[in-house]
Design a protein around this motif. Structure first.
Motif, mmCIF file in Angstrom:
data_model
loop_
_atom_site.group_PDB
_atom_site.id
_atom_site.type_symbol
_atom_site.label_atom_id
_atom_site.label_comp_id
_atom_site.label_asym_id
_atom_site.label_seq_id
_atom_site.Cartn_x
_atom_site.Cartn_y
_atom_site.Cartn_z
ATOM 1 N N HIS A 211 0.865 -1.176 0.000
ATOM 2 C CA HIS A 211 0.000 0.000 0.000
ATOM 3 C C HIS A 211 0.906 1.230 0.000
ATOM 4 O O HIS A 211 2.126 1.098 0.061
ATOM 5 C CB HIS A 211 -0.879 0.030 1.251
ATOM 6 N N CYS A 246 -4.672 5.886 0.133
ATOM 7 C CA CYS A 246 -3.756 4.832 -0.299
ATOM 8 C C CYS A 246 -3.383 5.121 -1.746
ATOM 9 O O CYS A 246 -4.253 5.247 -2.601
ATOM 10 C CB CYS A 246 -4.401 3.453 -0.182
ATOM 11 N N GLU A 248 -1.292 3.279 -3.726
ATOM 12 C CA GLU A 248 -0.733 2.138 -4.457
ATOM 13 C C GLU A 248 -1.883 1.173 -4.719
ATOM 14 O O GLU A 248 -2.533 0.726 -3.776
ATOM 15 C CB GLU A 248 0.355 1.467 -3.599
ATOM 16 N N CYS A 250 -4.008 -1.615 -4.650
ATOM 17 C CA CYS A 250 -3.797 -2.726 -3.729
ATOM 18 C C CYS A 250 -4.907 -3.758 -3.777
ATOM 19 O O CYS A 250 -4.943 -4.679 -2.978
ATOM 20 C CB CYS A 250 -3.629 -2.186 -2.308
ATOM 21 N N MET A 257 -9.883 3.122 -0.086
ATOM 22 C CA MET A 257 -8.955 3.079 1.051
ATOM 23 C C MET A 257 -8.517 4.491 1.407
ATOM 24 O O MET A 257 -7.462 4.978 1.000
ATOM 25 C CB MET A 257 -7.743 2.195 0.703
HETATM 26 CU CU LIG Z 1 -4.146 0.152 -0.205
#
Ligand SMILES: [Cu+2]
Length: 319
Positions: A211, A246, A248, A250, A257
């Motif tokens: 993440h 977040c 990235e 994921c 997120m």
């Molecule tokens: Cu994430």
């Protein structure tokens, strides 16, 4: 070159310089900066923007000027003059970018060092410690390797000099949430609350996949990698609620997120922390905290008519 041309060039150069200096500091491209670390990074960004604006105006200006000035005349079918090579010009257009890149490298390294980029500590090795003497050199090597592999930003040299102890908060990124653990109190929260002016050190880890912890207003983004701890340090300066995202990809719910960074006064922070402790305590007595004069909820409990007798009755009933 005629005097008139020289004057035109000088006027244009001054104009480009003024526009670049103004736009570089008034581009309005970034959200508010809420920590001194973010301001240091913005200084670098603005500086790059000034240079980029100047280069953009110079190059696009020359391009447009040449396209118009040297365009083919209706009755002219001849070729242009065969110009080949100009050593002075080539030295200039190699020299200027080299100088710019050197200045930017030094400036960005300086900013990186100011915000603690040279100070992250590698996660402590909690494995069994080898005792045999012949492994010592190997162990030394491993220690330096793990120092080298430290990720993120450590304490800023300015805070280090002031001897300020950072508030350490563990950040665990999992699909699809950030969990914040306050080691001093054991409080676990889904939002990051921090008191204004208090240096913060985040210990970032991931529970499943990679993440990334990103707060645009802090100008900080750090990958959370399973099995490796990363750090981020900052000193919150402007109270408010800011997004934590977040950054990235994921999993399928990556887009959801998100949570909040709440920068608040020391008083509000302590009240929040106490509220969390009360909410997370398991005992009924603690949860209502009639006796604890320090408790935030005591007046409300009294207002609701909750007293020791009622609690005892509830307890007897539930047993
Ligand atoms: Cu994430």
């Amino acid at each position: 070159m005629t005097t008139a041309n020289k004057i035109t060039i000088i006027v244009l150069a001054i104009l480009i310089a003024i526009i670049s200096l103004w736009y570089g500091q008034n581009h309005g491209l970034l959200p508010a900066a809420v920590a001194p670390e973010a301001e240091a990074i913005d200084g670098l960004f603005d500086f790059m923007m000034i240079i980029a604006t100047g280069l953009f105006l110079l190059i696009q200006g020359l391009l447009i000027y040449t396209a118009i000035r040297f365009r083919r005349k209706p009755s002219d079918d001849t070729d242009g003059p065969p110009i080949e090579g100009n050593v002075a010009l080539e030295i200039v257009w190699t020299g200027i970018p080299t100088v710019i890149v050197l200045i930017l490298s030094i400036y960005s390294f300086e900013v990186y060092s100011t915000i603690g980029g040279l100070n992250p500590k590698a996660a402590k090795d909690e494995g069994p410690q080898p005792v045999a003497e012949e492994t010592q050199s190997e162990q030394g090597l491993m220690a330096s390797a793990s120092d080298y592999l430290a990720l993120g930003l450590g304490e800023s040299p300015a805070n280090q000099a002031k001897n300020l102890t950072p508030l350490s908060i563990d950040v665990n990124a999992i699909q699809y949430a950030f969990l914040f653990t306050y080691p001093d109190t054991g409080v676990v929260a889904s939002e990051l609350h921090v008191p204004v002016g208090q240096p913060i050190q985040l210990n970032i880890s991931a529970g499943d996949v990679i993440h990334a912890f990103w707060v645009p207003q802090l100008r900080l983004k750090q990958d959370a990698i399973p099995g490796r701890e990363a750090q981020l340090s900052f000193t919150p300066e402007k109270p408010g609620t800011y997004p934590i995202i977040c950054a990235e990809l994921c999993g399928p719910y990556h887009g959801a997120m998100k949570t909040n960074l709440i920068i608040e006064s020391q008083q509000d922070y302590e009240a929040w922390l106490q509220q969390q402790q009360v909410a997370q305590s398991e005992s009924l007595d603690n949860a209502v905290a009639l006796e604890n004069s320090n408790s935030l909820l005591t007046p409300y409990a009294n207002q609701l008519g909750v007293n020791q007798q009622l609690l005892d009755e509830l307890k007897a009933y539930s047993q």
